[in-house]
Write a protein that holds these residues in place. Structure first.
Motif, PDB file in Angstrom:
ATOM      1  N   THR A  53       0.858  -1.192   0.000  1.00 46.00           N
ATOM      2  CA  THR A  53       0.000   0.000   0.000  1.00 46.00           C
ATOM      3  C   THR A  53       0.889   1.235   0.000  1.00 46.00           C
ATOM      4  O   THR A  53       1.951   1.253   0.619  1.00 46.00           O
ATOM      5  CB  THR A  53      -0.926   0.023   1.234  1.00 46.00           C
ATOM      6  OG1 THR A  53      -0.134   0.006   2.413  1.00 46.00           O
ATOM      7  CG2 THR A  53      -1.863  -1.166   1.240  1.00 46.00           C
ATOM      8  N   LEU A  54       0.420   2.253  -0.698  1.00 47.35           N
ATOM      9  CA  LEU A  54       1.185   3.492  -0.816  1.00 47.35           C
ATOM     10  C   LEU A  54       0.580   4.573   0.073  1.00 47.35           C
ATOM     11  O   LEU A  54      -0.626   4.763   0.088  1.00 47.35           O
ATOM     12  CB  LEU A  54       1.183   3.982  -2.263  1.00 47.35           C
ATOM     13  CG  LEU A  54       1.829   3.078  -3.302  1.00 47.35           C
ATOM     14  CD1 LEU A  54       1.697   3.707  -4.675  1.00 47.35           C
ATOM     15  CD2 LEU A  54       3.283   2.849  -2.970  1.00 47.35           C
ATOM     16  N   GLU A  55       1.438   5.249   0.789  1.00 48.56           N
ATOM     17  CA  GLU A  55       1.000   6.389   1.591  1.00 48.56           C
ATOM     18  C   GLU A  55       1.582   7.676   1.011  1.00 48.56           C
ATOM     19  O   GLU A  55       1.829   8.631   1.738  1.00 48.56           O
ATOM     20  CB  GLU A  55       1.423   6.197   3.042  1.00 48.56           C
ATOM     21  CG  GLU A  55       0.750   5.006   3.681  1.00 48.56           C
ATOM     22  CD  GLU A  55       1.111   4.814   5.138  1.00 48.56           C
ATOM     23  OE1 GLU A  55       1.731   5.718   5.731  1.00 48.56           O
ATOM     24  OE2 GLU A  55       0.764   3.760   5.665  1.00 48.56           O
ATOM     25  N   MET A  56       1.830   7.661  -0.297  1.00 49.39           N
ATOM     26  CA  MET A  56       2.354   8.824  -1.006  1.00 49.39           C
ATOM     27  C   MET A  56       1.834   8.755  -2.436  1.00 49.39           C
ATOM     28  O   MET A  56       1.264   7.749  -2.834  1.00 49.39           O
ATOM     29  CB  MET A  56       3.881   8.840  -0.971  1.00 49.39           C
ATOM     30  CG  MET A  56       4.543   7.610  -1.569  1.00 49.39           C
ATOM     31  SD  MET A  56       6.340   7.573  -1.431  1.00 49.39           S
ATOM     32  CE  MET A  56       6.564   7.176   0.269  1.00 49.39           C
ATOM     33  N   THR A  57       2.044   9.817  -3.173  1.00 48.23           N
ATOM     34  CA  THR A  57       1.586   9.812  -4.556  1.00 48.23           C
ATOM     35  C   THR A  57       2.462   8.874  -5.386  1.00 48.23           C
ATOM     36  O   THR A  57       3.578   8.518  -4.978  1.00 48.23           O
ATOM     37  CB  THR A  57       1.650  11.219  -5.177  1.00 48.23           C
ATOM     38  OG1 THR A  57       3.020  11.615  -5.283  1.00 48.23           O
ATOM     39  CG2 THR A  57       0.860  12.226  -4.351  1.00 48.23           C
ATOM     40  N   GLU A  58       1.956   8.495  -6.527  1.00 45.48           N
ATOM     41  CA  GLU A  58       2.705   7.602  -7.410  1.00 45.48           C
ATOM     42  C   GLU A  58       4.037   8.219  -7.829  1.00 45.48           C
ATOM     43  O   GLU A  58       5.069   7.550  -7.817  1.00 45.48           O
ATOM     44  CB  GLU A  58       1.872   7.277  -8.655  1.00 45.48           C
ATOM     45  CG  GLU A  58       2.538   6.288  -9.573  1.00 45.48           C
ATOM     46  CD  GLU A  58       1.668   5.911 -10.761  1.00 45.48           C
ATOM     47  OE1 GLU A  58       2.233   5.460 -11.768  1.00 45.48           O
ATOM     48  OE2 GLU A  58       0.436   6.073 -10.701  1.00 45.48           O
ATOM     49  N   SER A  59       4.035   9.498  -8.169  1.00 47.31           N
ATOM     50  CA  SER A  59       5.281  10.134  -8.590  1.00 47.31           C
ATOM     51  C   SER A  59       6.289  10.228  -7.442  1.00 47.31           C
ATOM     52  O   SER A  59       7.490  10.078  -7.652  1.00 47.31           O
ATOM     53  CB  SER A  59       5.020  11.510  -9.197  1.00 47.31           C
ATOM     54  OG  SER A  59       4.425  12.364  -8.254  1.00 47.31           O
ATOM     55  N   GLU A  60       5.811  10.461  -6.219  1.00 44.76           N
ATOM     56  CA  GLU A  60       6.715  10.463  -5.062  1.00 44.76           C
ATOM     57  C   GLU A  60       7.320   9.076  -4.852  1.00 44.76           C
ATOM     58  O   GLU A  60       8.504   8.948  -4.552  1.00 44.76           O
ATOM     59  CB  GLU A  60       5.976  10.889  -3.793  1.00 44.76           C
ATOM     60  CG  GLU A  60       5.582  12.341  -3.755  1.00 44.76           C
ATOM     61  CD  GLU A  60       4.693  12.664  -2.573  1.00 44.76           C
ATOM     62  OE1 GLU A  60       4.779  13.808  -2.094  1.00 44.76           O
ATOM     63  OE2 GLU A  60       3.915  11.793  -2.126  1.00 44.76           O
ATOM     64  N   TYR A  61       6.503   8.052  -4.998  1.00 41.08           N
ATOM     65  CA  TYR A  61       6.954   6.672  -4.813  1.00 41.08           C
ATOM     66  C   TYR A  61       7.992   6.296  -5.870  1.00 41.08           C
ATOM     67  O   TYR A  61       9.016   5.690  -5.559  1.00 41.08           O
ATOM     68  CB  TYR A  61       5.750   5.733  -4.868  1.00 41.08           C
ATOM     69  CG  TYR A  61       6.021   4.339  -4.361  1.00 41.08           C
ATOM     70  CD1 TYR A  61       6.466   4.130  -3.063  1.00 41.08           C
ATOM     71  CD2 TYR A  61       5.791   3.237  -5.164  1.00 41.08           C
ATOM     72  CE1 TYR A  61       6.697   2.849  -2.582  1.00 41.08           C
ATOM     73  CE2 TYR A  61       6.021   1.957  -4.693  1.00 41.08           C
ATOM     74  CZ  TYR A  61       6.472   1.768  -3.398  1.00 41.08           C
ATOM     75  OH  TYR A  61       6.702   0.503  -2.932  1.00 41.08           O
TER      76      TYR A  61
END
Length: 73
Positions: A53-61
């Motif tokens: 699961t991501l707790e950041m935007t896709e570009s940040e990830y």
């Protein structure tokens, strides 16, 4: 450094995924080989260690992955 790692995994992918000499193969087949080894950076990132699961935007990830695994975006 990131580009050197990318180049290394590019060449490694040729060894692992292909056989034959590109100078003896049809052009479209060579193009296909080059396209498939462009997925090489997958080999440089152990996805099983990444959170699901991501707790950041896709570009940040994506930026974080590039930084941590020292590969170009």
């Amino acid at each position: 450094m990131a580009q050197q790692r990318a180049d290394f995994f590019h060449e490694l992918a040729h060894i692992v995924r292909h056989e034959g000499h590109q100078d003896e193969l049809p052009g479209l087949f060579v193009d296909l080989q080059e396209y498939t080894v462009n997925l090489r950076l997958i080999a440089s990132m152990p996805f099983y260690l990444l959170p699901t699961t991501l707790e950041m935007t896709e570009s940040e990830y994506i930026g974080l992955l590039a930084k941590e695994f020292r590969v170009p975006i």
